[in-house]
Structure formats: structure tokens, C-alpha cells
Motif scaffolding. Sequence first.
Motif, PDB file in Angstrom:
ATOM      1  N   UNK A 424       0.788  -1.215   0.000  1.00  0.00           N
ATOM      2  CA  UNK A 424       0.000   0.000   0.000  1.00  0.00           C
ATOM      3  C   UNK A 424       0.823   1.268   0.000  1.00  0.00           C
ATOM      4  N   UNK A 425       2.155   1.140  -0.037  1.00  0.00           N
ATOM      5  CA  UNK A 425       3.012   2.323  -0.042  1.00  0.00           C
ATOM      6  C   UNK A 425       3.341   2.709  -1.467  1.00  0.00           C
ATOM      7  N   UNK A 426       3.279   4.032  -1.743  1.00  0.00           N
ATOM      8  CA  UNK A 426       3.639   4.527  -3.065  1.00  0.00           C
ATOM      9  C   UNK A 426       5.157   4.432  -3.198  1.00  0.00           C
ATOM     10  N   UNK A 427       5.616   3.704  -4.212  1.00  0.00           N
ATOM     11  CA  UNK A 427       7.057   3.492  -4.381  1.00  0.00           C
ATOM     12  C   UNK A 427       7.596   4.216  -5.602  1.00  0.00           C
ATOM     13  N   UNK A 428       6.730   4.657  -6.509  1.00  0.00           N
ATOM     14  CA  UNK A 428       7.238   5.328  -7.701  1.00  0.00           C
ATOM     15  C   UNK A 428       6.108   6.068  -8.397  1.00  0.00           C
ATOM     16  N   UNK A 429       6.466   7.118  -9.217  1.00  0.00           N
ATOM     17  CA  UNK A 429       5.518   7.893 -10.000  1.00  0.00           C
ATOM     18  C   UNK A 429       6.102   8.107 -11.386  1.00  0.00           C
ATOM     19  N   UNK A 430       5.240   8.158 -12.375  1.00  0.00           N
ATOM     20  CA  UNK A 430       5.733   8.373 -13.737  1.00  0.00           C
ATOM     21  C   UNK A 430       6.273   9.781 -13.910  1.00  0.00           C
ATOM     22  N   UNK A 431       5.805  10.722 -13.103  1.00  0.00           N
ATOM     23  CA  UNK A 431       6.315  12.097 -13.142  1.00  0.00           C
ATOM     24  C   UNK A 431       6.037  12.721 -11.784  1.00  0.00           C
ATOM     25  N   UNK A 432       7.008  13.490 -11.285  1.00  0.00           N
ATOM     26  CA  UNK A 432       6.820  14.192 -10.014  1.00  0.00           C
ATOM     27  C   UNK A 432       7.795  15.349  -9.934  1.00  0.00           C
ATOM     28  N   UNK A 433       7.451  16.309  -9.053  1.00  0.00           N
ATOM     29  CA  UNK A 433       8.240  17.508  -8.850  1.00  0.00           C
ATOM     30  C   UNK A 433       8.514  18.267 -10.155  1.00  0.00           C
ATOM     31  N   UNK A 434       7.432  18.487 -10.919  1.00  0.00           N
ATOM     32  CA  UNK A 434       7.551  19.287 -12.133  1.00  0.00           C
ATOM     33  C   UNK A 434       6.167  19.781 -12.546  1.00  0.00           C
ATOM     34  N   UNK A 435       6.161  20.834 -13.369  1.00  0.00           N
ATOM     35  CA  UNK A 435       4.903  21.409 -13.834  1.00  0.00           C
ATOM     36  C   UNK A 435       4.233  20.496 -14.857  1.00  0.00           C
ATOM     37  N   UNK A 436       2.938  20.447 -14.768  1.00  0.00           N
ATOM     38  CA  UNK A 436       2.166  19.645 -15.730  1.00  0.00           C
ATOM     39  C   UNK A 436       1.040  20.520 -16.291  1.00  0.00           C
ATOM     40  N   UNK A 437       0.346  20.023 -17.279  1.00  0.00           N
ATOM     41  CA  UNK A 437      -0.775  20.765 -17.877  1.00  0.00           C
ATOM     42  C   UNK A 437      -1.986  20.737 -16.942  1.00  0.00           C
ATOM     43  N   UNK A 438      -3.003  21.545 -17.283  1.00  0.00           N
ATOM     44  CA  UNK A 438      -4.207  21.619 -16.442  1.00  0.00           C
ATOM     45  C   UNK A 438      -4.954  20.298 -16.403  1.00  0.00           C
ATOM     46  N   UNK A 439      -4.798  19.509 -17.432  1.00  0.00           N
ATOM     47  CA  UNK A 439      -5.423  18.184 -17.471  1.00  0.00           C
ATOM     48  C   UNK A 439      -4.295  17.160 -17.658  1.00  0.00           C
ATOM     49  N   UNK A 440      -4.114  16.313 -16.638  1.00  0.00           N
ATOM     50  CA  UNK A 440      -2.989  15.381 -16.701  1.00  0.00           C
ATOM     51  C   UNK A 440      -3.323  14.172 -15.826  1.00  0.00           C
ATOM     52  N   UNK A 441      -2.824  12.994 -16.282  1.00  0.00           N
ATOM     53  CA  UNK A 441      -2.996  11.757 -15.522  1.00  0.00           C
ATOM     54  C   UNK A 441      -1.607  11.148 -15.282  1.00  0.00           C
TER      55      UNK A 441
END
Length: 477
Positions: A424-441
Motif C-alpha cells: 500500500x506504499x507509493x514506491x514510484x511515480x511516472x512524473x513528479x516535482x515538475x509542472x504539468x498541464x491543467x489536465x494530466x494523468x
Amino acid sequence: MSDFLSKFNKKNYDDLIDEQEEKKDDKPEEPQKQKAVETASAPASESATASSTSSRLSRRDDAAEEVEIDPGYQKRRKRMIGLIILGSLLIFTLMAFVYYQAVHAEVDDFVGNPVSDARAWAKENDITIELSEEYSMEYEVNQITSQNVAAGKKLRKGKDIQLVSSLGPDPEAVLPLPDFSEMNQMEAQNWIEENKAENLQLVEEYSDDVDEGEFLQLTFRESDVDESEYQRKDNAAVYYSKGQEVFEKNITIPDFTGKPKSEVEQWAETNEIEMSYKEKDSNSVEAEMIISQSEEPEEKIAKRDKMEVVVSLGKATEVPNFGEMTVEEATTNYPDLAVLVKQRFHADVPYGSLISQSVEAGTKLTENDNKEITVTYSEGRPYLGDFRGQLEGDLPRLFYDEYQSKGADIKYTVKYVNAPEVKGTVVDMSKFNEFVSMTYTVEIKVSNNASAAPNPQIDFDNEDDLFDDDLGNVDDD
């Protein structure tokens, strides 16, 4: 009369002559003859008495010899008999006529007359009325429509007469209504009278826009009445214009300046003035007081004329342009306004700039207005943070609070992987600590290692550790 006539037959004619002679003997003689008898001697009278029988017989013979037959006698006799018979017939006829008149009554013409007239006639002549009723377009209510005995005929007293009275027009009859908009007032009135639509009222009212006598509207008292199925019993009204009503200018206008609005409303209602009210803020005139009026005091005005007054809204606060100030200034510089500051992401408006305000700048708000104003400032483009180490169960709240509540449609998908971290622990993200668009997944990887040791727990058995932590003296352990 019959005994007298029987004497004129041939058989009894001689006896009749004798009877007449005897009557002559019994009558007194004329004065000259009577005087001669008185001077005669007694012996002469005795001799006359003795010879009376023989002289009577001789006179009969003399009379029989001297009778002459009158040629007009038979005609007179027949005429007399005829007159007697005719007189008898006339008397009998008169008696029969009087009797007939006494036991019969001449029937009046009741058609078109009230039933009450027929009842009075029947009571007077001992006649019984059998009354029936029927609907009629020709006769009014309670008028006689027909009778079974014709007027002028004789009806024996004690008998019956059958009369039919009118119930008026049939209330259940369906009347196809005409297009009153194509008819003038006189034509509409004629149609109502011809169709006896007594429940269809013709109403006149003044109109400033429609010429006199022209159609205004057709209304029904019952809302469920269909115009195509209108019955005579249904209540309706067709309105026609009386033209524009003209009134004399005889109403004096008061000075309403500084007076309450309620006083103006009362005056306008009493005098039927079409008063309009314009509102304006004022630093000198209290709220609900009159600042000015369109018509000068003491001038004359007519009923239904138009007039306007300006009503004070009291002191007003002008809404500023919040784009010219910071978030802190917006919340502190205007205590008379209830400013609610929101911050939202925006792809084009840089951070700290105004996106919108709910009330336009320059608007004046008084005590009668809602002074709540929502001001929205930009947080720039959304910045996707690092959620590694967070639990999967916290992700819905974090994404809503950080992004979705601020207008950014940032969503995530979860992919479960084998990792040394506890399940149940988050171990990774496809993108983090950066700007993204108003609509993003973003894709988030979550550990599914159910055998990993649990995270170390703080030992709360030692209460001194808690107090030391509060004082900043927590041990490194």
C-alpha cells in the motif's frame, strides 16, 4: 195553445158558433136597446122568456145561413202557427245557448304568455292544467310554447287542458364560438342574443392601445373549459375596448423631497398615479427617503399619468478592482465588504494575478445589497509534487485538495508492483516535482508486498517522551 187550435176543425165549427152566440146573449146590450127593454111591460118580458128556446134555434139557423168564409183565414192561421213554432224554437235555442255558455269556457291563446296567466284563467273557469316543460330557443323561461286545445274553442268546465312551458335554451348545448377578434362589439352582442348565450358576458374596459369597440380578449371562469367545447352553461367573458380613458388634470402634486417612500406609495395608490421608482445611493439622504421627483410640486396631474421619484439607498461602498492588489490587501483593505479569496490553477494567468471577481469593479453596494464578493487569484500552472512514501489510501484526498479543488484536472492511475516497502506504499511515480498541464494523468506504482515488516511505531508508553518532544528536547532515537 193546442186546445185552441183544435177548435178550428170542421167538425167542431157549429159548436163554436153556438158558444159565440151564447156569449153574445150574456153580454149587456147597447144603451139604446137596454133603454127599450126597461120601458117594456112585464108581460112582454115573460113572453120573451117563454119563447127563448125557440128563438135560439131560429138564430142558429139564421147565423148558419149568414156565415161567410174568409179566403185569407187559412193563410193567417198557418202564419200564426209558424210564428208560434218559431218563437218556441227561439226560446229553446236561447235557453240552450245560455246553458252551454254557463258550463263551457272559451280557451285563450296562451302561447307566448306566462304560465301564471294560464293558471289564473284555469282557476277562474274551473279547468285543470296538465303542465309539461321543454327547452326552447323561441320562448323565455315559464312562457307557454303550445296547448292541446286551440285558442277560441270551447272547453267544458271541469275538464283538463295540456300546456307546455319553456325551460329556456338548453344549458348543455355546445355553442361553437366565433372568432371574436374578427368581430366588433355590436356583432358580438348580436351573436350572444341570437344564440341566447346568457352566461357569456360582454365587458367593456379602457385600453390605451386598442380602438373603441375592438376585441381585447376572451376569458373563461373555469380553467378546464375548452373553447371548442363551450356549452351555454359555461361562464365566460369577451372583452372589448372602450378606447383610451381621458382624465382631467386636477390632482395637485406634493413635494416629496426628504419624505419616506411609503408616503409616495400611498399617495400614488389613492390617486391612481403610475409611479415608478428609481434608486440611487446618497451620502446626505437616508435610505428609503426621496431624493428628487420628476414633476414639480404644486403642479397638476391627471389620474393614470406617469411620474417618477428617486429613492435613496443610503451610503454606498464602491467595489474596487482586486486585480490591482495582492491577496493580503484584498482581505484586509475593505472591511465593509465580505471578501472571500480563492486560489486556482490557471494555464495562462501567472501566479498571484487576479483571475476573476464576482462583483464588477466600480459597482456601488448599499446596505440593501449583498456585500459578499468572491475574488479568485491564480496559482499558475499546476506543479505535480512527490507522493512517494505516501499510502495509497491518502491519494484521493491529496489529489483533490492539491489540484482538483483548485481547478486542475489532475488524476492518477495505480499500478501494483513488487517492492520491499510495505503493502500500500507509493514506491514510484511516472512524473513528479515538475509542472504539468491543467489536465494530466500520472501513473503511480504501489507496493503489494504483504510480507514486509510494518513501519516502526512511536512508543507512546513513555509519556515523558511526548513532553520532551513538545519542548524540542526529543532524543535522536
